[in-house]
Design an enzyme around this catalytic site. Structure first.
Site, PDB file in Angstrom:
ATOM      1  N   GLY A  64      33.697  40.309  36.587  1.00 38.83           N
ATOM      2  CA  GLY A  64      34.958  40.964  36.944  1.00 38.83           C
ATOM      3  C   GLY A  64      36.043  40.874  35.883  1.00 38.83           C
ATOM      4  N   GLN A  65      35.728  40.276  34.736  1.00 35.40           N
ATOM      5  CA  GLN A  65      36.772  40.185  33.706  1.00 35.40           C
ATOM      6  C   GLN A  65      37.247  41.572  33.307  1.00 35.40           C
ATOM      7  OE1 GLN A  65      35.727  37.226  30.462  1.00 35.40           O
ATOM      8  NE2 GLN A  65      33.960  36.991  31.818  1.00 35.40           N
ATOM      9  N   ARG A  66      38.505  41.629  32.935  1.00 34.44           N
ATOM     10  CA  ARG A  66      39.126  42.923  32.649  1.00 34.44           C
ATOM     11  C   ARG A  66      38.348  43.732  31.616  1.00 34.44           C
ATOM     12  NH1 ARG A  66      43.326  46.002  33.531  1.00 34.44           N
ATOM     13  NH2 ARG A  66      44.578  46.700  31.779  1.00 34.44           N
TER      14      ARG A  66
END
Ligand SMILES: Nc1nc2c(ncn2[C@@H]2O[C@H](COP(=O)(O)OP(=O)(O)OP(=O)(O)O)[C@@H](O)[C@H]2O)c(=O)[nH]1
Ligand SMILES: Nc1nc2c(ncn2[C@@H]2O[C@H](COP(=O)(O)OP(=O)(O)OP(=O)(O)O)[C@@H](O)[C@H]2O)c(=O)[nH]1
Ligand SMILES: [Mg+2]
Ligand SMILES: [Mg+2]
Lengths: 173, 228
Positions: A64-66
């Site tokens: 889910g990291q940007r």
């Protein structure tokens, strides 16, 4: 049609998304009764098979990291249900999380796909209650698919089975 | 000439097919999801999870295509009901007729719902559900307990039913009454639903847009803090 076919085989494909640190990987490990003490941020994706009530769920857990979020769309096709995980204790990022969800729901390929929102980390004392999160994310504007909000904790397992039960009902209906 | 005929056919079809929306509400455990499942020919079985959200079912009765919104009834999820009332033509309120301990709570929740501006003048169908259980209240007793006669300006009807097990014909009968009431006033009701529903969606869109801006601002703020 593909969706139907798989359903008949007693299988479904589930996509798990949410901001980094929401607890996606921990939830899946907990559900498969694995050790949850050494989990690192997901760089790509993990796939897990879960069996619930004799029904097989092929679960895709995406980082889910940007910097990874633009790749979420690669996984949209042929998804039977979407699980969206939220860190209920991270009030600061609740709006960002809601904003990402809105964009997901606007995707053509996600049309009509049932949505389970997991309000995770309810074991923390500063966790926002699930219904407040539902209001915050404006979930009530959704009309084109069933949705359900489930408070849970990946740490102690509370609520996870209930959430899965709802999910299986949706894809197995 | 053909165009004219086609227009006429379309006109008649539109006239004869109507779409409307209903909400199904009531306390948690009343049997809403079970009942909506039975009404839409998609029975949910005996193990149904409490609804903490929204789902939609389609029912076709006579000339009506009906979308029924099944909403969670738990104390903490009831707050979302008001977000749906603008766009419905009528209400289905389900009561566990065998659980007399919760009649007071059901009455309070029902009366609060009827106070909603969007609800005024819309017809109300009440199911006295779980008639298969011993001691279930009759429709008359339930109407009395819910203090229905005192609710002015509401067309209502109370129907006994049992949502679980083989499909109870009373469910279809009840819906038939409700749709009849909707139909008798359809033009006015539908106009109102269109106008109020559009206003509501516009407000919700605006809120969404504002949130998007706030999220972007917060993200920017965090980035700046990291750089410092
Ligand atoms: N207290 C508490 N901590 C949790 C819970 N679930 C996850 N965590 C912690 O939150 C952190 C992030 O968990 P992950 O499972 O890696 O989160 P993720 O959503 O997979 O993150 P990405 O892979 O980066 O997208 C870890 O330190 C977990 O131990 C929970 O229910 N309660
Ligand atoms: N005996 C009996 N049980 C019923 C009947 N209708 C529903 N139930 C049971 O009552 C319980 C609650 O039913 P639901 O349909 O989940 O109730 P609900 O109103 O949707 O509840 P929430 O989603 O929590 O608001 C379930 O165990 C059903 O099987 C009925 O007519 N008779
Ligand atoms: Mg992960
Ligand atoms: Mg329900």
């Amino acid at each position: 049609l593909l969706r139907r076919l798989r359903k008949n085989e007693g299988e479904a494909r589930i996509l798990v998304l949410g901001l980094d640190n929401a607890g996606k990987t921990t939830i899946l490990k907990k559900l498969s009764e694995e050790d949850i003490t050494t989990i690192t941020p997901t760089q790509g994706f993990n796939i897990k098979s879960l069996v619930h009530d004799g029904f097989k769920l092929n679960v895709w857990d995406i980082g889910g990291q940007r910097s990874i979020r633009p790749y979420w769309r690669n996984y949209f096709g042929q998804t039977d249900a979407l699980v969206y995980v939220i860190d209920s204790a991270d009030r600061k990022r609740l709006e960002e999380s809601g904003d990402e969800l809105v964009q997901l729901l606007e995707e053509d390929k996600m049309n009509g796909v049932p949505l389970l929102v997991l309000a995770n980390k309810q074991d923390l004392i500063n966790a926002t209650p699930a219904t407040e999160i539902a209001e915050n994310l404006n979930l009530y504007t959704i009309r084109d698919r069933p949705w359900q909000i489930q408070p849970c904790s990946a740490k102690n397992g509370d609520g996870l089975e209930d959430g899965m039960g709802w999910l299986v009902k949706q894809v197995n209906g | 000439m053909f165009t004219l005929a086609r227009n006429l056919v379309n006109y008649l079809r539109e006239k004869s097919e109507k779409r409307c929306r209903l909400i199904c509400v009531g306390l948690d455990g009343a049997g809403k999801t079970t009942l909506v499942g039975a009404a839409s020919n998609e029975p949910v079985g005996d193990t149904v999870a409490p609804t903490m959200g929204f789902q939609k079912a389609s029912v076709t009765t006579g000339r009506f295509h009906v979308d029924v919104y099944d909403l969670g009834g738990g104390k903490r999820i009831r707050g979302i009901w008001k977000e749906y009332t603008a766009e419905v033509h009528g209400t289905v309120f389900v009561v566990d007729a065998a659980n007399k301990d919760r009649f007071d709570e059901a009455r309070e929740v029902l009366h609060a719902t009827l106070k909603d501006d969007y609800m005024s003048g819309k017809p109300l169908l009440i199911f006295a559900n779980k008639q298969d259980l011993e001691g279930a209240a009759s429709s008359a007793a339930l109407a009395e307990a819910l203090k229905l006669p005192s609710v002015a300006d509401v067309r209502f009807h109370v129907v006994e039913c049992s949502a679980k097990g083989a499909t109870d014909p009373n469910i279809a009968q009840g819906l038939k009454w409700l749709l009849g009431a909707v139909e008798s006033d359809f033009r006015k009701l539908n106009k109102r639903v269109e106008v109020e529903g559009a206003a509501m969606r516009e407000r919700q869109e605006r809120e969404k847009e504002e949130r998007r801006k706030r999220a972007a601002a917060a993200r920017e703020e965090r980035r700046r803090q990291r750089e410092r």
